[in-house]
Scaffold this motif. Structure first.
Motif, PDB file in Angstrom:
ATOM      1  N   TRP A  74       0.817  -1.209   0.000  1.00 41.06           N
ATOM      2  CA  TRP A  74       0.000   0.000   0.000  1.00 41.06           C
ATOM      3  C   TRP A  74       0.851   1.259   0.000  1.00 41.06           C
ATOM      4  N   ALA A  75       2.014   1.218   0.631  1.00 39.05           N
ATOM      5  CA  ALA A  75       2.920   2.375   0.571  1.00 39.05           C
ATOM      6  C   ALA A  75       3.379   2.603  -0.868  1.00 39.05           C
ATOM      7  N   GLU A  76       3.690   1.512  -1.571  1.00 42.04           N
ATOM      8  CA  GLU A  76       4.103   1.644  -2.974  1.00 42.04           C
ATOM      9  C   GLU A  76       2.960   2.169  -3.828  1.00 42.04           C
ATOM     10  N   ALA A  77       1.758   1.631  -3.631  1.00 49.97           N
ATOM     11  CA  ALA A  77       0.600   2.077  -4.418  1.00 49.97           C
ATOM     12  C   ALA A  77       0.373   3.575  -4.243  1.00 49.97           C
ATOM     13  N   GLU A  78       0.430   4.034  -3.010  1.00 45.09           N
ATOM     14  CA  GLU A  78       0.189   5.450  -2.752  1.00 45.09           C
ATOM     15  C   GLU A  78       1.342   6.310  -3.243  1.00 45.09           C
ATOM     16  N   THR A  79       2.551   5.775  -3.208  1.00 43.40           N
ATOM     17  CA  THR A  79       3.697   6.522  -3.744  1.00 43.40           C
ATOM     18  C   THR A  79       3.540   6.725  -5.244  1.00 43.40           C
ATOM     19  N   VAL A  80       3.121   5.682  -5.960  1.00 47.45           N
ATOM     20  CA  VAL A  80       2.874   5.817  -7.402  1.00 47.45           C
ATOM     21  C   VAL A  80       1.823   6.899  -7.636  1.00 47.45           C
ATOM     22  N   TYR A  81       0.741   6.850  -6.865  1.00 46.28           N
ATOM     23  CA  TYR A  81      -0.317   7.848  -7.005  1.00 46.28           C
ATOM     24  C   TYR A  81       0.210   9.256  -6.741  1.00 46.28           C
ATOM     25  N   VAL A  82       0.936   9.441  -5.648  1.00 43.66           N
ATOM     26  CA  VAL A  82       1.440  10.763  -5.265  1.00 43.66           C
ATOM     27  C   VAL A  82       2.384  11.321  -6.329  1.00 43.66           C
ATOM     28  N   VAL A  83       3.272  10.477  -6.834  1.00 41.04           N
ATOM     29  CA  VAL A  83       4.215  10.927  -7.859  1.00 41.04           C
ATOM     30  C   VAL A  83       3.469  11.350  -9.125  1.00 41.04           C
ATOM     31  N   LEU A  84       2.540  10.523  -9.580  1.00 41.50           N
ATOM     32  CA  LEU A  84       1.776  10.865 -10.780  1.00 41.50           C
ATOM     33  C   LEU A  84       0.932  12.120 -10.563  1.00 41.50           C
ATOM     34  N   HIS A  85       0.290  12.195  -9.425  1.00 39.55           N
ATOM     35  CA  HIS A  85      -0.573  13.337  -9.111  1.00 39.55           C
ATOM     36  C   HIS A  85       0.244  14.628  -9.104  1.00 39.55           C
ATOM     37  N   SER A  86       1.399  14.579  -8.477  1.00 41.96           N
ATOM     38  CA  SER A  86       2.261  15.768  -8.422  1.00 41.96           C
ATOM     39  C   SER A  86       2.845  16.097  -9.793  1.00 41.96           C
ATOM     40  N   ALA A  87       3.250  15.060 -10.542  1.00 42.78           N
ATOM     41  CA  ALA A  87       3.846  15.287 -11.858  1.00 42.78           C
ATOM     42  C   ALA A  87       2.840  15.920 -12.820  1.00 42.78           C
TER      43      ALA A  87
END
Length: 149
Positions: A74-87
């Motif tokens: 879940w940490a990885e899933a949310e990290t992917v989301y956060v990176v994409l969202h910010s990018a």
């Protein structure tokens, strides 16, 4: 051992899928059934990876490994989301509460704790039960040649 490798890769692949889905599928707007299927995919990924990690072992260490698999997934899933969202230049809905990096870290930690740990606990409980049932099933059989008896 391509099967074991596939099982080990299940949670990371589910995490990437969850992160992509959360960003591009507008997760909060999905129908409840689709949301449940989405979350079940991550749960099955955690279960597969935990199974590959701990096999048929039982005990606290095996359970902890399953919980760790859930937390990390879940940490990885949310990290992917956060990176994409910010990018993509999008803001988080609670940017007024602090800096963007702090909000991103909070999102990752919250998802790891409140989704990852319970997911890992369920996977661990399933694997512990399977180990227990496997042990009970094997208890009545004679050891095969070469097995310790």
């Amino acid at each position: 051992r391509p099967i074991r490798f596939a099982l080990l890769a299940a949670a990371p692949m589910a995490a990437v899928g969850a992160g992509l889905g959360a960003e591009f599928a507008e997760f909060r707007e999905l129908r409840p059934l689709l949301r449940a299927l989405f979350l079940s995919g991550v749960g099955l990924g955690v279960l597969a990876t935990a199974s590959a990690l701990i096999g048929t072992r039982a005990g606290v260490a095996a359970f902890a490994a399953a919980v760790a698999a859930g937390v990390l997934t879940w940490a990885e899933a949310e990290t992917v989301y956060v990176v994409l969202h910010s990018a993509r230049g999008e803001a988080f809905e609670f940017d007024a509460f602090g800096a963007k990096p702090a909000n991103a870290l909070a999102l990752v930690l919250i998802h790891a704790t409140f989704l990852g740990a319970p997911t890992g606990m369920v996977a661990g409980a399933i694997l512990q039960a399977a180990s227990f049932l496997s042990g009970r099933r094997d208890a009545g059989r004679a050891p095969a040649r070469g097995e310790a008896g």
